[in-house]
Design an enzyme around this catalytic site. Structure first.
Site, PDB file in Angstrom:
ATOM      1  N   GLY A 156       0.058  -0.542   1.618  1.00 52.27           N
ATOM      2  CA  GLY A 156      -0.768  -0.859   0.451  1.00 52.27           C
ATOM      3  C   GLY A 156      -1.609   0.316  -0.008  1.00 52.27           C
ATOM      4  N   GLY A 199       3.143  -1.899   7.696  1.00 51.98           N
ATOM      5  CA  GLY A 199       3.599  -2.196   9.054  1.00 51.98           C
ATOM      6  C   GLY A 199       5.065  -2.609   9.073  1.00 51.98           C
TER       7      GLY A 199
END
Ligand code: ADP
Ligand code: MG
Length: 392
Positions: free
Chosen positions: A350, A373
């Site tokens: 992000g 992730g």
């Protein structure tokens, strides 16, 4: 095992589709700060809207703790989505509210944050059954959550037979692009890892060192590694419980002769907001009363040199607290190095994607992943629970 795509969906006439999207965007004071993930979800939403009766979009947002919390409401996202999609989007203030299905044909609804119910993170079957009950089909286009075994990405798709569940365009594209890095990437393969979510990112590094020729570590991640090497990091962000994992990564990199690089110099400050002291120091001599907030200029130059020789690059996690202009130089230097590189470049996460945007180099990146992730785990070859649950 193959990943079903939207074209594999059957019986779409009159279908009600639950679309698990990744609308986990940064929101402050009810304002969406970055709409990258909303825009990324549009192709799948448009495809569905043209073919099915009703689309119910759902997502998590932020670190909601299993109870409603206005700070993590998806309500501000509804307006942005409506604007982007060009059709009305009705907001449903509880994802289990049966009112979601009392819509007209061709409508789009957005369900409130899934994590307002504890069953979401617990991958609870009962919660999954209630969430899925009104819908005939399920689509997952939330690549950013595919590495987590949560109800909306694992227990829910397990309730649907083949032909009734599929990956959206975004997940399909992510899997294709990241597959180029996960398989046998063209060498030299350089990975740059930073950011703040150290605990979720350290374990994948252990596998990543088996594939890379260089591993460049910056951001909050570097602090834990510097500490693991025995250097003091003052008041820097560290995750003590990850020290052993960091040591293991350092050891396996040394054993394999992998070039693992930590910052040689760092920017330190006494505070993130309105700092009185900002200095560049050696990473071996961080003053006890200060904290590391960025990589230093020598490290920027060093990382840029390594990146210039790469044929494949994967980047996840900013090099510093780039949201603050004074601490953004390291992150922007990496963004710039990727932009001018002729390697196949992949950026995930992000905040990393936000940094790429801020640097104005979005178009010069090979693949911009919406997962942080998830993309890191995927390129280490780990099967992602959310992907496995879709496969037939
Ligand atoms: P991504 O979203 O790209 O996966 P993360 O969520 O792991 O990245 O981390 C992003 C955050 O890390 C940013 O908000 C940034 O301010 C923070 N960060 C980077 N370096 C540091 C540091 N040295 N100290 C504290 N926070 C940091
Ligand atoms: Mg992040």
């Amino acid at each position: 095992m193959s990943l079903p795509s939207l074209d594999d969906l059957e019986d779409l006439g009159g279908a009600r589709v639950l679309a698990r999207l990744d609308l986990n965007v940064p929101v402050r004071d009810g304002v969406v700060l970055d709409d990258t993930r909303i825009i990324a979800a549009l192709p799948t939403l448009r495809w569905l809207r043209e073919r099915v009766d009703e689309v119910a979009a759902c997502s998590h947002l932020g670190k909601a703790k299993g109870v409603p919390d206005p700070a993590f409401s998806l309500h501000p996202v509804a307006a942005v989505l409506e604007q982007a999609l060009g059709v009305p989007v009705r907001f449903i203030p509880d994802c289990l509210d049966p009112a979601a299905v009392e819509s007209e044909s061709g409508s789009v609804v957005l369900l409130e944050n899934l994590r307002f119910h504890p069953g979401e993170k617990a991958n609870d079957t009962h919660f999954a059954e209630r969430l899925a009950a009104p819908y005939s089909h399920y689509v997952n286009d939330a690549f950013g959550t595919a590495h987590r075994a949560h109800a909306s990405v694992v227990a829910v798709p397990q309730l649907y037979p083949s032909g009734r569940k599929a990956a959206g365009f975004l997940v399909e594209r992510e899997v294709a692009a990241l597959g180029r890095v996960a398989g046998a990437p063209e060498q030299p393969f350089v990975a740059v890892v930073g950011g703040a979510k150290v605990s979720t990112k350290t374990a994948p590094l252990q596998t990543l060192v088996e594939n890379v020729s260089s591993l460049l570590i910056g951001g909050g991640m570097a602090n834990t590694f510097l500490l693991a090497q025995g250097y003091e990091v003052g008041r820097s962000l560290v995750e003590e419980e990850m020290l052993d994992t960091a040591r293991a990564v350092l050891e396996s990199a040394a054993e394999r002769g992998i070039d693992l690089e930590l910052p040689e110099d760092v920017v330190v400050a006494d505070a993130i907001t309105e700092p009185q002291r900002v200095e560049v120091v050696s990473s071996r001599a961080v003053p006890a009363e200060l904290m590391i907030v960025d990589i230093g200029p020598r490290t920027c130059a060093r990382f840029a040199r390594v990146l210039a020789a790469a044929r494949t690059v994967f980047w996840n996690g900013p090099m510093g607290v780039f949201e603050v202009e004074d601490f953004a130089a390291g992150t922007l230097a990496v963004a710039e190095a990727l932009a001018i590189s002729s390697a196949f470049t992949v950026v995930g996460g992000g905040e990393s994607v936000m940094a790429i945007r801020r640097a104005g180099v979005m178009d010069s990146i090979g693949h911009v992943s919406t997962g942080g992730g998830a993309s890191l785990e995927f390129i280490t070859g780990k099967p992602l629970p959310g992907i496995v649950a879709l496969e037939n």
